[in-house]
Write an enzyme that holds these catalytic residues in place. Sequence first.
Site, PDB file in Angstrom:
ATOM      1  N   LYS A   1       0.847  -1.202   0.000  1.00  0.00           N
ATOM      2  CA  LYS A   1       0.000   0.000   0.000  1.00  0.00           C
ATOM      3  C   LYS A   1       0.879   1.247   0.000  1.00  0.00           C
ATOM      4  CE  LYS A   1      -0.360  -0.385   5.055  1.00  0.00           C
ATOM      5  NZ  LYS A   1      -1.206  -0.874   6.163  1.00  0.00           N
TER       6      LYS A   1
ATOM      7  N   ARG B   1     -10.366  -0.142  14.869  1.00  0.00           N
ATOM      8  CA  ARG B   1     -10.265   0.663  13.647  1.00  0.00           C
ATOM      9  C   ARG B   1     -11.371   0.220  12.700  1.00  0.00           C
ATOM     10  NH1 ARG B   1      -4.601   1.004  10.309  1.00  0.00           N
ATOM     11  NH2 ARG B   1      -5.022  -1.212   9.987  1.00  0.00           N
TER      12      ARG B   1
ATOM     13  N   TYR C   1      15.495  30.466   6.989  1.00  0.00           N
ATOM     14  CA  TYR C   1      14.346  31.241   7.465  1.00  0.00           C
ATOM     15  C   TYR C   1      14.334  31.337   8.981  1.00  0.00           C
ATOM     16  CZ  TYR C   1      12.330  30.733   2.787  1.00  0.00           C
ATOM     17  OH  TYR C   1      12.106  30.771   1.450  1.00  0.00           O
TER      18      TYR C   1
ATOM     19  N   MET D   1      11.580  24.580   1.512  1.00  0.00           N
ATOM     20  CA  MET D   1      10.728  23.727   0.674  1.00  0.00           C
ATOM     21  C   MET D   1      11.549  22.855  -0.274  1.00  0.00           C
ATOM     22  SD  MET D   1       7.519  24.766  -1.788  1.00  0.00           S
ATOM     23  CE  MET D   1       6.623  25.642  -0.533  1.00  0.00           C
TER      24      MET D   1
HETATM   25  C1  PLP Z   1      -0.445  -1.824   6.912  1.00  0.00           C
HETATM   26  C2  PLP Z   1      -0.997  -3.115   7.394  1.00  0.00           C
HETATM   27  C3  PLP Z   1      -0.163  -4.241   7.547  1.00  0.00           C
HETATM   28  C4  PLP Z   1       1.344  -4.176   7.413  1.00  0.00           C
HETATM   29  O1  PLP Z   1       1.926  -3.795   8.628  1.00  0.00           O
HETATM   30  P1  PLP Z   1       3.516  -3.690   8.822  1.00  0.00           P
HETATM   31  O2  PLP Z   1       3.676  -3.256  10.229  1.00  0.00           O
HETATM   32  O3  PLP Z   1       3.995  -2.668   7.842  1.00  0.00           O
HETATM   33  O4  PLP Z   1       4.080  -5.037   8.546  1.00  0.00           O
HETATM   34  C5  PLP Z   1      -0.775  -5.457   7.847  1.00  0.00           C
HETATM   35  N1  PLP Z   1      -2.109  -5.528   8.033  1.00  0.00           N
HETATM   36  C6  PLP Z   1      -2.926  -4.469   7.933  1.00  0.00           C
HETATM   37  C7  PLP Z   1      -4.390  -4.625   8.156  1.00  0.00           C
HETATM   38  C8  PLP Z   1      -2.398  -3.217   7.634  1.00  0.00           C
HETATM   39  O5  PLP Z   1      -3.204  -2.149   7.562  1.00  0.00           O
END
Ligand code: PLP
Length: 381
Positions: free
Chosen positions: A40, A139, A270, A323
């Site tokens: 992802k 979550r 800055y 930046m």
């Molecule tokens: C992002 C995610 C993972 C991966 O977690 P890592 O700590 O990067 O290995 C696994 N399961 C879910 C549901 C996630 O959202």
Amino acid sequence: MSGADDRRWAWAEVDLAAVTHNVELMRSIVAPSEVRAVVKADGYGHGSVEVAKAALAGGAAGLCVALVYEGVVLRRAGIDAPILLLSAQPDDQLDDVIEHRLTPTVYTRVQAEALAATCGAHGVVDLPVHVNVDTGMQRVGVAPVAALELFEHLDHPATPLRAEGVFTHLAVADEPTHPGTAEQLARFDAVLAELDRHGLRPPLVHAANSAGAVAHPGARHAFVRTGISVYGISPGAGVDHLVAGFRPAMSVKARVSHVKRVAADSHVSYGWRHRFDHDTTVATVPIGYADGVPRRLGTLPDKPGADVLIGGRRHPIVGVVTMDQFMVDVGDADVAVEDEVVLIGSQGGETILATDWADRLGTIGYEVVCAITERVPRRYT
Ligand SMILES: *Cc1c(COP(=O)(O)O)cnc(C)c1O
């Protein structure tokens, strides 16, 4: 990467052999469980297609993404491996889910019905889905007490959905002494036992992220969903000792764009937040916060600026990162325009990790690499 000019004097090098190695290493740790690589967020900033191919070359059994378009990008690149969507996605994207053979996650009856309707529209009669059970992350996911009812719904002969997997997500796996992981796994095991009693346990059970995979053998099940370890970054200090063999895949580098002598008592950048108390040489590095180098990296209270490596030696960032550029106090070192600057990575036996930035900034390595923006060209080695 769209938009990035590869000739720019700032880039991120991605070592795909490290990705392959990391997946192979994780497979050897968790065997006979399999590994599915989480790619992802554009492969945690490393480039999802390239990382996915390198992970599959290392024996990953599949891939996981957060968003539908992330899965579509992988399919358009010709990747045929199973791709799991880690959370439920908006109804107006379900056509893409079906068309690109992504495996959806569901945790409500409403989601299941929307998916079933989309299957109907596409003439799909068998859609594998995974169910996320929320055992404590709070979550997404179905509550443990409601899981059986959802599986019974999915078991109905009239639905095109087929429960292929059941999983949960761990909240504190990177703190191996925290009792929360055992609590979550106990709740998960209770759900699995209930599904067993009703003959409804799906074949693919999974629970572990990277930290869970290395620190909690009881979480490994059919496969582990590993992200951060694929990129060779530690999930957290509590498991550093368990991930020592993983190799960082990303280096962030630049070239010195300007060098000058500055006099004692002058200030830099800055806000003039840094004053030189001696005559010194200052090098300018053409990468900044629009590229993902945090503005405060050189000016945290009570800390000298984060180091970069030039000529194999550490030199501190001085003043706020702007930046597009920042400045480095190189002392009396012999530094010239075009010299290579390592922000994250190794040079001359010195190494700076993403987690070194994270420790300084009060965050985690994940956020550091995900923050490197598209403007930074990725170079694959
Ligand atoms: C992002 C995610 C993972 C991966 O977690 P890592 O700590 O990067 O290995 C696994 N399961 C879910 C549901 C996630 O959202």
